[in-house]
Motif scaffolding. Structure first.
Motif, PDB file in Angstrom:
ATOM      1  N   GLY A  52      33.404  49.674 -28.897  1.00  0.00           N
ATOM      2  CA  GLY A  52      33.221  49.679 -30.344  1.00  0.00           C
ATOM      3  C   GLY A  52      34.491  49.486 -31.154  1.00  0.00           C
ATOM      4  O   GLY A  52      34.474  49.618 -32.387  1.00  0.00           O
ATOM      5  N   VAL A  53      35.608  49.161 -30.492  1.00  0.00           N
ATOM      6  CA  VAL A  53      36.867  48.935 -31.206  1.00  0.00           C
ATOM      7  C   VAL A  53      36.858  47.522 -31.785  1.00  0.00           C
ATOM      8  O   VAL A  53      36.433  46.577 -31.115  1.00  0.00           O
ATOM      9  N   ASP A  54      37.318  47.384 -33.027  1.00  0.00           N
ATOM     10  CA  ASP A  54      37.360  46.051 -33.633  1.00  0.00           C
ATOM     11  C   ASP A  54      38.392  45.180 -32.920  1.00  0.00           C
ATOM     12  O   ASP A  54      39.316  45.687 -32.269  1.00  0.00           O
ATOM     13  N   LEU A  55      38.222  43.864 -33.044  1.00  0.00           N
ATOM     14  CA  LEU A  55      39.006  42.917 -32.260  1.00  0.00           C
ATOM     15  C   LEU A  55      40.503  43.056 -32.508  1.00  0.00           C
ATOM     16  O   LEU A  55      41.302  43.030 -31.560  1.00  0.00           O
ATOM     17  N   VAL A  56      40.915  43.217 -33.759  1.00  0.00           N
ATOM     18  CA  VAL A  56      42.340  43.310 -34.080  1.00  0.00           C
ATOM     19  C   VAL A  56      42.957  44.549 -33.434  1.00  0.00           C
ATOM     20  O   VAL A  56      44.014  44.481 -32.794  1.00  0.00           O
ATOM     21  N   SER A  57      42.304  45.680 -33.575  1.00  0.00           N
ATOM     22  CA  SER A  57      42.812  46.918 -32.968  1.00  0.00           C
ATOM     23  C   SER A  57      42.774  46.844 -31.447  1.00  0.00           C
ATOM     24  O   SER A  57      43.680  47.342 -30.764  1.00  0.00           O
ATOM     25  N   VAL A  97      32.059  37.122 -26.517  1.00  0.00           N
ATOM     26  CA  VAL A  97      33.439  37.354 -26.107  1.00  0.00           C
ATOM     27  C   VAL A  97      33.502  38.310 -24.914  1.00  0.00           C
ATOM     28  O   VAL A  97      34.262  38.089 -23.963  1.00  0.00           O
ATOM     29  N   GLU A  98      32.686  39.380 -24.953  1.00  0.00           N
ATOM     30  CA  GLU A  98      32.712  40.362 -23.866  1.00  0.00           C
ATOM     31  C   GLU A  98      32.324  39.723 -22.539  1.00  0.00           C
ATOM     32  O   GLU A  98      32.964  39.957 -21.505  1.00  0.00           O
ATOM     33  N   MET A  99      31.280  38.882 -22.551  1.00  0.00           N
ATOM     34  CA  MET A  99      30.831  38.218 -21.332  1.00  0.00           C
ATOM     35  C   MET A  99      31.900  37.248 -20.825  1.00  0.00           C
ATOM     36  O   MET A  99      32.159  37.157 -19.617  1.00  0.00           O
ATOM     37  N   THR A 100      32.545  36.552 -21.760  1.00  0.00           N
ATOM     38  CA  THR A 100      33.591  35.608 -21.387  1.00  0.00           C
ATOM     39  C   THR A 100      34.772  36.329 -20.744  1.00  0.00           C
ATOM     40  O   THR A 100      35.318  35.887 -19.733  1.00  0.00           O
ATOM     41  N   LEU A 101      35.163  37.442 -21.333  1.00  0.00           N
ATOM     42  CA  LEU A 101      36.272  38.225 -20.782  1.00  0.00           C
ATOM     43  C   LEU A 101      35.938  38.753 -19.392  1.00  0.00           C
ATOM     44  O   LEU A 101      36.800  38.800 -18.501  1.00  0.00           O
ATOM     45  N   THR A 153      45.521  46.404 -26.234  1.00  0.00           N
ATOM     46  CA  THR A 153      45.602  45.620 -25.003  1.00  0.00           C
ATOM     47  C   THR A 153      47.021  45.142 -24.738  1.00  0.00           C
ATOM     48  O   THR A 153      47.465  45.075 -23.583  1.00  0.00           O
ATOM     49  N   ALA A 154      47.739  44.817 -25.796  1.00  0.00           N
ATOM     50  CA  ALA A 154      49.132  44.387 -25.641  1.00  0.00           C
ATOM     51  C   ALA A 154      49.969  45.459 -24.955  1.00  0.00           C
ATOM     52  O   ALA A 154      50.887  45.152 -24.178  1.00  0.00           O
ATOM     53  N   LEU A 155      49.644  46.704 -25.202  1.00  0.00           N
ATOM     54  CA  LEU A 155      50.378  47.807 -24.583  1.00  0.00           C
ATOM     55  C   LEU A 155      49.982  48.017 -23.130  1.00  0.00           C
ATOM     56  O   LEU A 155      50.740  48.603 -22.349  1.00  0.00           O
ATOM     57  N   THR A 190      36.885  46.104 -22.265  1.00  0.00           N
ATOM     58  CA  THR A 190      36.547  47.525 -22.295  1.00  0.00           C
ATOM     59  C   THR A 190      36.622  48.084 -23.710  1.00  0.00           C
ATOM     60  O   THR A 190      35.746  48.846 -24.153  1.00  0.00           O
ATOM     61  N   LEU A 191      37.653  47.704 -24.438  1.00  0.00           N
ATOM     62  CA  LEU A 191      37.832  48.209 -25.807  1.00  0.00           C
ATOM     63  C   LEU A 191      36.756  47.678 -26.751  1.00  0.00           C
ATOM     64  O   LEU A 191      36.232  48.416 -27.586  1.00  0.00           O
ATOM     65  N   ILE A 192      36.426  46.395 -26.614  1.00  0.00           N
ATOM     66  CA  ILE A 192      35.389  45.809 -27.476  1.00  0.00           C
ATOM     67  C   ILE A 192      34.030  46.454 -27.199  1.00  0.00           C
ATOM     68  O   ILE A 192      33.276  46.778 -28.126  1.00  0.00           O
ATOM     69  N   LEU A 193      33.721  46.651 -25.908  1.00  0.00           N
ATOM     70  CA  LEU A 193      32.460  47.311 -25.560  1.00  0.00           C
ATOM     71  C   LEU A 193      32.429  48.754 -26.061  1.00  0.00           C
ATOM     72  O   LEU A 193      31.352  49.299 -26.322  1.00  0.00           O
TER      73      LEU A 193
END
Length: 211
Positions: free
Chosen positions: A44-49, A107-111, A54-56, A39-42
């Motif tokens: 527009g959030v960069d992978l590190v952020s 990555v999005e499709m894999t997730l 997501t950890a939270l 959801t975050l990647i879609l």
């Protein structure tokens, strides 16, 4: 706070290693991770952020630590599935699919595929657990109904029961508001029986639908 955090980490470790239920907790954490990161990647959030946020989202501290380690690895130029690959609790399929998705740029499709797959696994595990627990639940419900019947008969027909009713009629709230204790017991018995029957029917119907 430190003691609480340590205790929570130990509890989360135990939960993940429990027979049967440990697999369920693992799969639920993977679903939350996959859906949250996708959801975050879609968005527009960069992978590190996205990994940091997501950890939270993940409740289990063990998985939270894995995601935070993955974030540091990605920051240093490592692969997304590198940390997961080294962890014994993480299914190998997760790290392999993440690595493949990163290499192919999907990555999005894999997730999304991971989330769908492990969601089905969670549903299957719950259905199997319900099938295993159903006989025990029915026994407990049967014992509860039998105890309510025995209590009702005891209070209604024995001398001690009559003495208890006499005392109750003098000193309890039921007597003060003018409600006979027999009616209170009868209503309690009827409500308890109805709830027990409803719970039994729910488990039978649910088990039939999941097979």
């Amino acid at each position: 706070l430190l003691i609480t955090a340590i205790a929570q980490r130990i509890l989360d470790q135990i939960k993940l290693r429990l027979p049967v239920f440990g697999k369920l907790f693992n799969y639920v954490a993977i679903v939350k991770f996959s859906r949250g990161l996708r959801t975050l990647i879609l968005g527009g959030v960069d992978l590190v952020s996205a990994l940091e946020v997501t950890a939270l989202m993940v409740d289990n501290t063990r998985y939270r630590e894995l995601i935070q380690k993955t974030k540091k690895t990605v920051e240093n130029g490592g692969k997304l599935g590198e940390v997961f690959e080294k962890d014994k609790l993480m299914p190998k399929m997760v790290s392999q699919m993440l690595s493949t998705g990163e290499e192919t740029g999907r990555v999005e499709m894999t997730l999304d595929k991971l989330a769908q797959f492990y969601s089905r696994e969670v549903n299957n595990l719950i259905a199997n657990l319900m099938s295993l627990l159903e006989p025990f639940i029915m026994i407990v419900l049967g014992v509860a109904v039998a105890l309510m019947i025995a209590l009702h008969l005891f209070v209604s027909r024995t001398r001690l029961g009559k003495a208890m009713r006499a005392v109750a009629q003098d000193k309890t709230m039921a007597a003060m508001v003018g409600i006979p204790i027999d009616r209170v017991i009868s209503v309690t018995f009827i409500i308890g029986s109805a709830l027990a029957a409803a719970a039994g029917m729910f488990f039978v119907v649910y088990n039939g639908q999941t097979r």
